[in-house]
Design a protein around this motif. Structure first.
Motif, PDB file in Angstrom:
ATOM      1  N   ALA A 261       0.846  -1.198   0.000  1.00  0.00           N
ATOM      2  CA  ALA A 261       0.000   0.000   0.000  1.00  0.00           C
ATOM      3  C   ALA A 261       0.877   1.242   0.000  1.00  0.00           C
ATOM      4  O   ALA A 261       1.878   1.314   0.719  1.00  0.00           O
ATOM      5  N   SER A 262       0.523   2.237  -0.816  1.00  0.00           N
ATOM      6  CA  SER A 262       1.275   3.495  -0.854  1.00  0.00           C
ATOM      7  C   SER A 262       0.409   4.650  -0.386  1.00  0.00           C
ATOM      8  O   SER A 262       0.691   5.809  -0.680  1.00  0.00           O
ATOM      9  N   ALA A 263      -0.651   4.326   0.343  1.00  0.00           N
ATOM     10  CA  ALA A 263      -1.535   5.334   0.915  1.00  0.00           C
ATOM     11  C   ALA A 263      -2.177   4.752   2.162  1.00  0.00           C
ATOM     12  O   ALA A 263      -2.138   3.537   2.391  1.00  0.00           O
ATOM     13  N   ASP A 264      -2.751   5.616   2.958  1.00  0.00           N
ATOM     14  CA  ASP A 264      -3.507   5.162   4.126  1.00  0.00           C
ATOM     15  C   ASP A 264      -4.961   4.963   3.739  1.00  0.00           C
ATOM     16  O   ASP A 264      -5.470   5.593   2.801  1.00  0.00           O
ATOM     17  N   VAL A 265      -5.634   4.100   4.481  1.00  0.00           N
ATOM     18  CA  VAL A 265      -7.026   3.777   4.201  1.00  0.00           C
ATOM     19  C   VAL A 265      -7.874   4.075   5.433  1.00  0.00           C
ATOM     20  O   VAL A 265      -7.494   3.731   6.557  1.00  0.00           O
ATOM     21  N   LEU A 266      -9.003   4.726   5.207  1.00  0.00           N
ATOM     22  CA  LEU A 266      -9.944   5.004   6.277  1.00  0.00           C
ATOM     23  C   LEU A 266     -11.285   4.358   5.935  1.00  0.00           C
ATOM     24  O   LEU A 266     -11.658   4.281   4.760  1.00  0.00           O
ATOM     25  N   PHE A 267     -11.988   3.916   6.954  1.00  0.00           N
ATOM     26  CA  PHE A 267     -13.352   3.446   6.800  1.00  0.00           C
ATOM     27  C   PHE A 267     -14.244   4.422   7.562  1.00  0.00           C
ATOM     28  O   PHE A 267     -14.173   4.509   8.785  1.00  0.00           O
ATOM     29  N   LEU A 268     -15.046   5.169   6.811  1.00  0.00           N
ATOM     30  CA  LEU A 268     -15.820   6.244   7.411  1.00  0.00           C
ATOM     31  C   LEU A 268     -17.316   5.979   7.286  1.00  0.00           C
ATOM     32  O   LEU A 268     -17.777   5.414   6.302  1.00  0.00           O
ATOM     33  N   PRO A 269     -18.079   6.421   8.292  1.00  0.00           N
ATOM     34  CA  PRO A 269     -19.530   6.263   8.209  1.00  0.00           C
ATOM     35  C   PRO A 269     -20.115   7.220   7.189  1.00  0.00           C
ATOM     36  O   PRO A 269     -19.587   8.312   6.961  1.00  0.00           O
ATOM     37  N   THR A 270     -21.190   6.839   6.570  1.00  0.00           N
ATOM     38  CA  THR A 270     -21.918   7.711   5.643  1.00  0.00           C
ATOM     39  C   THR A 270     -23.412   7.596   5.947  1.00  0.00           C
ATOM     40  O   THR A 270     -23.858   6.651   6.596  1.00  0.00           O
ATOM     41  N   ILE A 271     -24.138   8.566   5.450  1.00  0.00           N
ATOM     42  CA  ILE A 271     -25.589   8.537   5.598  1.00  0.00           C
ATOM     43  C   ILE A 271     -26.204   8.915   4.261  1.00  0.00           C
ATOM     44  O   ILE A 271     -25.815   9.908   3.639  1.00  0.00           O
ATOM     45  N   SER A 272     -27.125   8.089   3.786  1.00  0.00           N
ATOM     46  CA  SER A 272     -27.750   8.320   2.487  1.00  0.00           C
ATOM     47  C   SER A 272     -28.884   9.321   2.622  1.00  0.00           C
ATOM     48  O   SER A 272     -29.271   9.719   3.722  1.00  0.00           O
ATOM     49  N   GLY A 278     -24.199   3.742   6.364  1.00  0.00           N
ATOM     50  CA  GLY A 278     -23.330   2.882   5.588  1.00  0.00           C
ATOM     51  C   GLY A 278     -21.873   3.172   5.897  1.00  0.00           C
ATOM     52  O   GLY A 278     -21.553   3.951   6.797  1.00  0.00           O
ATOM     53  N   VAL A 279     -20.997   2.541   5.147  1.00  0.00           N
ATOM     54  CA  VAL A 279     -19.554   2.720   5.318  1.00  0.00           C
ATOM     55  C   VAL A 279     -18.929   2.960   3.955  1.00  0.00           C
ATOM     56  O   VAL A 279     -19.325   2.336   2.964  1.00  0.00           O
ATOM     57  N   VAL A 280     -17.963   3.862   3.895  1.00  0.00           N
ATOM     58  CA  VAL A 280     -17.228   4.119   2.668  1.00  0.00           C
ATOM     59  C   VAL A 280     -15.738   4.065   2.972  1.00  0.00           C
ATOM     60  O   VAL A 280     -15.309   4.406   4.078  1.00  0.00           O
ATOM     61  N   GLY A 281     -14.976   3.579   2.025  1.00  0.00           N
ATOM     62  CA  GLY A 281     -13.523   3.606   2.172  1.00  0.00           C
ATOM     63  C   GLY A 281     -12.966   4.895   1.587  1.00  0.00           C
ATOM     64  O   GLY A 281     -13.490   5.419   0.594  1.00  0.00           O
ATOM     65  N   VAL A 282     -11.931   5.428   2.202  1.00  0.00           N
ATOM     66  CA  VAL A 282     -11.266   6.636   1.707  1.00  0.00           C
ATOM     67  C   VAL A 282      -9.769   6.374   1.661  1.00  0.00           C
ATOM     68  O   VAL A 282      -9.186   5.886   2.633  1.00  0.00           O
ATOM     69  N   VAL A 283      -9.166   6.682   0.531  1.00  0.00           N
ATOM     70  CA  VAL A 283      -7.723   6.572   0.364  1.00  0.00           C
ATOM     71  C   VAL A 283      -7.126   7.968   0.532  1.00  0.00           C
ATOM     72  O   VAL A 283      -7.574   8.923  -0.114  1.00  0.00           O
ATOM     73  N   ALA A 284      -6.135   8.090   1.397  1.00  0.00           N
ATOM     74  CA  ALA A 284      -5.529   9.398   1.679  1.00  0.00           C
ATOM     75  C   ALA A 284      -4.011   9.270   1.665  1.00  0.00           C
ATOM     76  O   ALA A 284      -3.448   8.299   2.183  1.00  0.00           O
ATOM     77  N   TRP A 285      -3.363  10.282   1.088  1.00  0.00           N
ATOM     78  CA  TRP A 285      -1.909  10.292   0.943  1.00  0.00           C
ATOM     79  C   TRP A 285      -1.290  11.380   1.815  1.00  0.00           C
ATOM     80  O   TRP A 285      -1.887  12.441   2.021  1.00  0.00           O
ATOM     81  N   ASP A 286      -0.091  11.133   2.259  1.00  0.00           N
ATOM     82  CA  ASP A 286       0.655  12.134   3.018  1.00  0.00           C
ATOM     83  C   ASP A 286       1.348  13.069   2.033  1.00  0.00           C
ATOM     84  O   ASP A 286       2.568  13.097   1.903  1.00  0.00           O
ATOM     85  N   GLY A 287       0.534  13.835   1.325  1.00  0.00           N
ATOM     86  CA  GLY A 287       1.036  14.737   0.308  1.00  0.00           C
ATOM     87  C   GLY A 287      -0.107  15.586  -0.209  1.00  0.00           C
ATOM     88  O   GLY A 287      -1.269  15.404   0.180  1.00  0.00           O
ATOM     89  N   PRO A 288       0.178  16.506  -1.129  1.00  0.00           N
ATOM     90  CA  PRO A 288      -0.835  17.449  -1.617  1.00  0.00           C
ATOM     91  C   PRO A 288      -1.759  16.827  -2.668  1.00  0.00           C
ATOM     92  O   PRO A 288      -1.827  17.285  -3.806  1.00  0.00           O
ATOM     93  N   TYR A 289      -2.474  15.763  -2.250  1.00  0.00           N
ATOM     94  CA  TYR A 289      -3.322  15.028  -3.175  1.00  0.00           C
ATOM     95  C   TYR A 289      -4.748  14.919  -2.621  1.00  0.00           C
ATOM     96  O   TYR A 289      -4.953  14.826  -1.414  1.00  0.00           O
ATOM     97  N   HIS A 290      -5.705  14.903  -3.530  1.00  0.00           N
ATOM     98  CA  HIS A 290      -7.094  14.741  -3.134  1.00  0.00           C
ATOM     99  C   HIS A 290      -7.316  13.359  -2.514  1.00  0.00           C
ATOM    100  O   HIS A 290      -6.987  12.344  -3.148  1.00  0.00           O
TER     101      HIS A 290
END
Length: 342
Positions: A261-272, A278-290
């Motif tokens: 893996a070259s990024a961190d992964v988060l599992f975040l709650p969501t609401i429709s 529900g749950v959504v995965g989020v990929v986040a980088w330690d850098g200036p990236y979305h």
């Protein structure tokens, strides 16, 4: 006779420069306290994560805290950019640095539980923190930084006199939306004559005529949008992008027999929209990236890329055929979430 300490309020923006002897600059002290990688990726990130964990099973509370779902992943790019932005702002006006500081302010104030200043852009610390910055027994004089900077309230907290003058602010003309609606050309002319920006002192435009008049005025001011976004600080810079505009796409990884893996992964709650959780995965980088949202299954795969398991081993672990998994991994490598292990 007690020492006299000149105290600058947090003001409408963190000031440039360094604190000098005989003065307490709350803007500078907040800048050094809040706008750091340690703060953003440390206690602020933990606080946001803990709060999301508390509300994750309650649709009503989660709906009220929906902003936290975006704020938490933002701590990754913000943490990577904040130290550089703080140092650049210390050296002088810098639009990109200001955009980063503004995003940090919007994130950190709620985490600390502090309100914002009257202009609603920068944190206003609680009285106990303010009092803790003043040497015991000192006599205090407040030095105004600009309109709506909190000087009056802090003078009461510190039982201080308010010094005349202070830092001169740019020319900002205050007016109610009714005044602007009735004679927009007066404000257009004021901007042409040297007024830096127009500040609406009432609730903003609500009718069509008010919107038309206000847009006419906004278009006439070269830095009107800068002021609306960054207050007086916005008037000091030539360009003021939004924080999201400073972020790009993460670079793609490279394929290998074993991926990591070259990024961190988060599992975040969501609401429709219908209120279901529900749950959504989020990929986040330690850098200036979305940060990027992905389905939970893909996030789980990223989390298990340890640089040791082969494609067939991963396929067996996830009970999926190797061809389908290879397609998913190709996408993750292209996304920049995975790369070949060294």
């Amino acid at each position: 006779m007690a020492d006299v300490i000149r105290v600058h309020p947090p003001g409408p923006y963190p000031p440039h420069g360094r604190e000098v002897p005989g003065e307490v600059d709350l803007g500078i002290r907040l800048r050094e306290l809040m706008y750091t990688r340690h703060a953003v990726t440390g206690w602020a990130r933990r606080a946001l994560s803990d709060r999301l964990g508390v509300v994750a099973r309650d649709p009503m509370r989660l709906a009220m805290a929906s902003g936290w779902i975006d704020d938490l992943p933002t701590t990754w790019p913000l943490g990577a950019m904040i130290d550089d932005a703080r140092e650049r702002w210390t050296q002088g006006p810098d639009g990109e640095a200001l955009a980063v500081l503004l995003r940090a302010s919007h994130l950190m104030s709620p985490v600390l539980g502090w309100p914002t200043s009257i202009d609603r852009r920068w944190p206003m610390p609680d009285p106990d923190w303010v009092k803790g910055q003043i040497p015991e027994g000192a006599s205090v004089r407040m030095v105004p930084r600009g309109r709506a900077d909190g000087t009056a309230g802090l003078a009461i907290v510190l039982d201080a006199e308010v010094e005349a003058g202070g830092i001169a602010e740019s020319r900002v003309l205050a007016a109610g939306i009714d005044e602007i609606e009735s004679d927009p050309e007066r404000f257009v002319q004021a901007l042409a004559d040297g007024v830096s920006a127009i500040q609406i002192t009432t609730p903003g435009p609500s009718t069509e005529d008010q919107h038309v008049a206000w847009e006419r005025v906004r278009e006439a001011g070269d830095k009107q949008l800068h002021y609306e976004r960054g207050g007086l600080a916005g008037l000091t810079v030539d360009e003021l992008p939004r924080f999201d505009e400073l972020l790009g796409e993460a670079p793609s990884g490279t394929w290998g027999d074993r991926l990591v893996a070259s990024a961190d992964v988060l599992f975040l709650p969501t609401i429709s929209q219908d209120g279901s959780l529900g749950v959504v995965g989020v990929v986040a980088w330690d850098g200036p990236y979305h940060p990027i949202r992905v389905v939970p299954g893909a996030a789980e795969i990223i989390r298990n890329l340890d640089g040791k398991s082969t494609l067939d081993q991963l396929a067996a672990n996830f009970e999926i055929d190797s061809g389908s998994l290879r397609d998913i991994l190709d996408q993750l490598v292209e996304l920049g979430a995975a790369t070949a292990a060294e």
